[in-house]
Each structure stands twice: as C-alpha cells, then as structure tokens.
Design an enzyme around this catalytic site. Structure first.
Site, mmCIF file in Angstrom:
data_model
loop_
_atom_site.group_PDB
_atom_site.id
_atom_site.type_symbol
_atom_site.label_atom_id
_atom_site.label_comp_id
_atom_site.label_asym_id
_atom_site.label_seq_id
_atom_site.Cartn_x
_atom_site.Cartn_y
_atom_site.Cartn_z
ATOM 1 N N ARG A 82 -1.467 -5.744 -9.152
ATOM 2 C CA ARG A 82 -0.608 -6.962 -7.916
ATOM 3 C C ARG A 82 -0.226 -7.879 -9.153
ATOM 4 O O ARG A 82 0.358 -8.389 -9.490
ATOM 5 C CB ARG A 82 -0.941 -7.717 -6.965
ATOM 6 C CG ARG A 82 -1.158 -6.428 -5.546
ATOM 7 C CD ARG A 82 -0.843 -7.161 -4.409
ATOM 8 N NE ARG A 82 -2.625 -8.075 -4.825
ATOM 9 C CZ ARG A 82 -3.925 -8.082 -4.037
ATOM 10 N NH1 ARG A 82 -3.428 -8.087 -2.394
ATOM 11 N NH2 ARG A 82 -4.913 -8.140 -3.747
ATOM 12 N N HIS A 89 0.469 -0.401 -0.427
ATOM 13 C CA HIS A 89 -0.415 0.037 -0.222
ATOM 14 C C HIS A 89 0.823 1.123 -0.190
ATOM 15 O O HIS A 89 0.828 1.615 -0.663
ATOM 16 C CB HIS A 89 -0.941 -0.308 0.733
ATOM 17 C CG HIS A 89 -1.833 -0.969 1.369
ATOM 18 N ND1 HIS A 89 -1.699 -1.703 2.713
ATOM 19 C CD2 HIS A 89 -2.749 -1.671 0.683
ATOM 20 C CE1 HIS A 89 -2.834 -2.319 2.161
ATOM 21 N NE2 HIS A 89 -3.462 -2.379 0.914
ATOM 22 N N LYS A 143 -17.902 -5.962 8.833
ATOM 23 C CA LYS A 143 -16.684 -6.463 8.163
ATOM 24 C C LYS A 143 -16.200 -6.015 10.072
ATOM 25 O O LYS A 143 -15.372 -5.006 10.091
ATOM 26 C CB LYS A 143 -15.696 -6.531 7.368
ATOM 27 C CG LYS A 143 -14.957 -7.973 7.064
ATOM 28 C CD LYS A 143 -14.084 -7.815 5.545
ATOM 29 C CE LYS A 143 -12.717 -7.670 5.340
ATOM 30 N NZ LYS A 143 -12.570 -7.483 4.383
#
Ligand code: PNS
Length: 172
Positions: free
Chosen positions: A102, A29, A53
């Site tokens: 990624r 990040h 969450k």
C-alpha cells in the site's frame, strides 16, 4: 520439494498464494486477488488461523465471504492455514506469494518476510502496488470506522458490508 509437488509443477499449472487474515476481506484485498488471478492459473487464498487473536469473524466466515466475492474469477481456491506459509506452499506446489504494497511503510516488514520465506524454502514473493484508491485501506480501519457508525460501504464488497454491519449490531 517432494515428488508430488514435482508432479504438480510438471503439469505446468502456475500457482500463487495470496495470504492474510482477511478479517474481513476488503476491496484492497480483492483488487490484489483479482490481479493475481489474471496472472496465474490458480490462486490460493490462505486465511491465517491465529489462535492468539480473536477476530470479528471466524475463519470459516471469512472463507465463506472470500469464496462468494471471488467466485466469478473461476480460478481462486480459498483455504485456512496455520503454521508457516512456506509449508502451505510446499504442500501444494506453490512457488510464489503475491502481496499488495500500500505504501513505503509496508515495505520494511514485507521485505523481511519475503527474505525469510525465500531463505526457508526458495518461495518467491511478488509485490503488487495497491491501487491508489485503496492505499489507505485495512481491515482494522474498516472495522473501527464501522464500529463507530461510519460509512464503509464503498470500501468492502456489498455482502461483506451487510455481514459487517450485522455483526457489529449483534455486538452492541
Ligand atoms: O493480513 P495480515 O495479518 O497482515 O497477514 C499476515 C500473514 C498471515 C500473511 C503473515 O503473518 C503470515 O504469512 N503468517 C503465517 C506464518 C508465517 O509463515 N510466519 C513467518 C513469516 S516470515
């Protein structure tokens, strides 16, 4: 776009947002935020509040870690947000979302979100290829490896590592 956002744009401040859960921020990040910081005048880091969450860290703890590890950049503003990312952008006159990619496997979902966000509001998404050093890295994997006692000290900033190991120890 509202009149106040027009005013922000007219001032010529180039803004972008790096959104995510950041539970916790990793070196991957940070790499993307640093690169966005070199391209834009102001980079907003938007920490998503997801009520369904429960994270390892509270949103306030995540924000504080991100603020500390990005302080030296000098042009990063860290905030929480809930609701649509495009509303966060509209309220602050932000025309661009910067996302790290990624691997090809990230692309499908990221493309859908980019197209949805553009369709909703005209906000552009710019994809930055993640450094190969961090291409395998995610917050979830870092937490899992750390929870089983694996060494993740090279994957997150030093202060994040110390808070992560402390939090895992508290939970034992
Ligand atoms: O780090 P994550 O969990 O992969 O980040 C995902 C995030 C927070 C960037 C994404 O879910 C998001 O933008 N959520 C905000 C809600 C929203 O705008 N949803 C519509 C996306 S098209």
């Amino acid at each position: 776009m509202s009149a106040s956002n027009d005013a922000v744009r007219r001032q010529g401040v180039r803004r972008a947002v790096c959104p995510g859960s950041f539970d916790p921020i990793t070196n991957g990040h940070l790499d993307i935020i640093e690169r966005a910081s070199s391209l834009y005048d102001v980079v907003h880091v938007a920490v998503a509040i997801n009520k369904s969450k429960r994270g390892l860290f509270s949103v306030e703890e995540r924000i504080s870690m991100i603020e500390e590890v990005t302080a030296a950049l000098g042009n990063v503003v860290v905030e929480s947000h809930h609701g649509l990312l495009v509303d966060f952008c509209r309220e602050r006159g932000i025309p661009a979302i910067v996302k790290g990619l990624r691997a090809v496997s990230d692309f499908d979902y990221e493309l859908q979100m980019a197209q949805m966000n553009h369709g909703l509001s005209g906000v552009e998404t710019l994809f930055v290829p993640t450094s190969p050093t961090w291409s395998f890295l995610s917050s979830s994997l870092v937490k899992e490896v750390a929870a089983y006692g694996g060494d993740v000290s090279h994957l997150v900033p030093e202060l994040v590592y110390s808070r992560l190991t402390a939090r895992i120890a508290e939970q034992r």
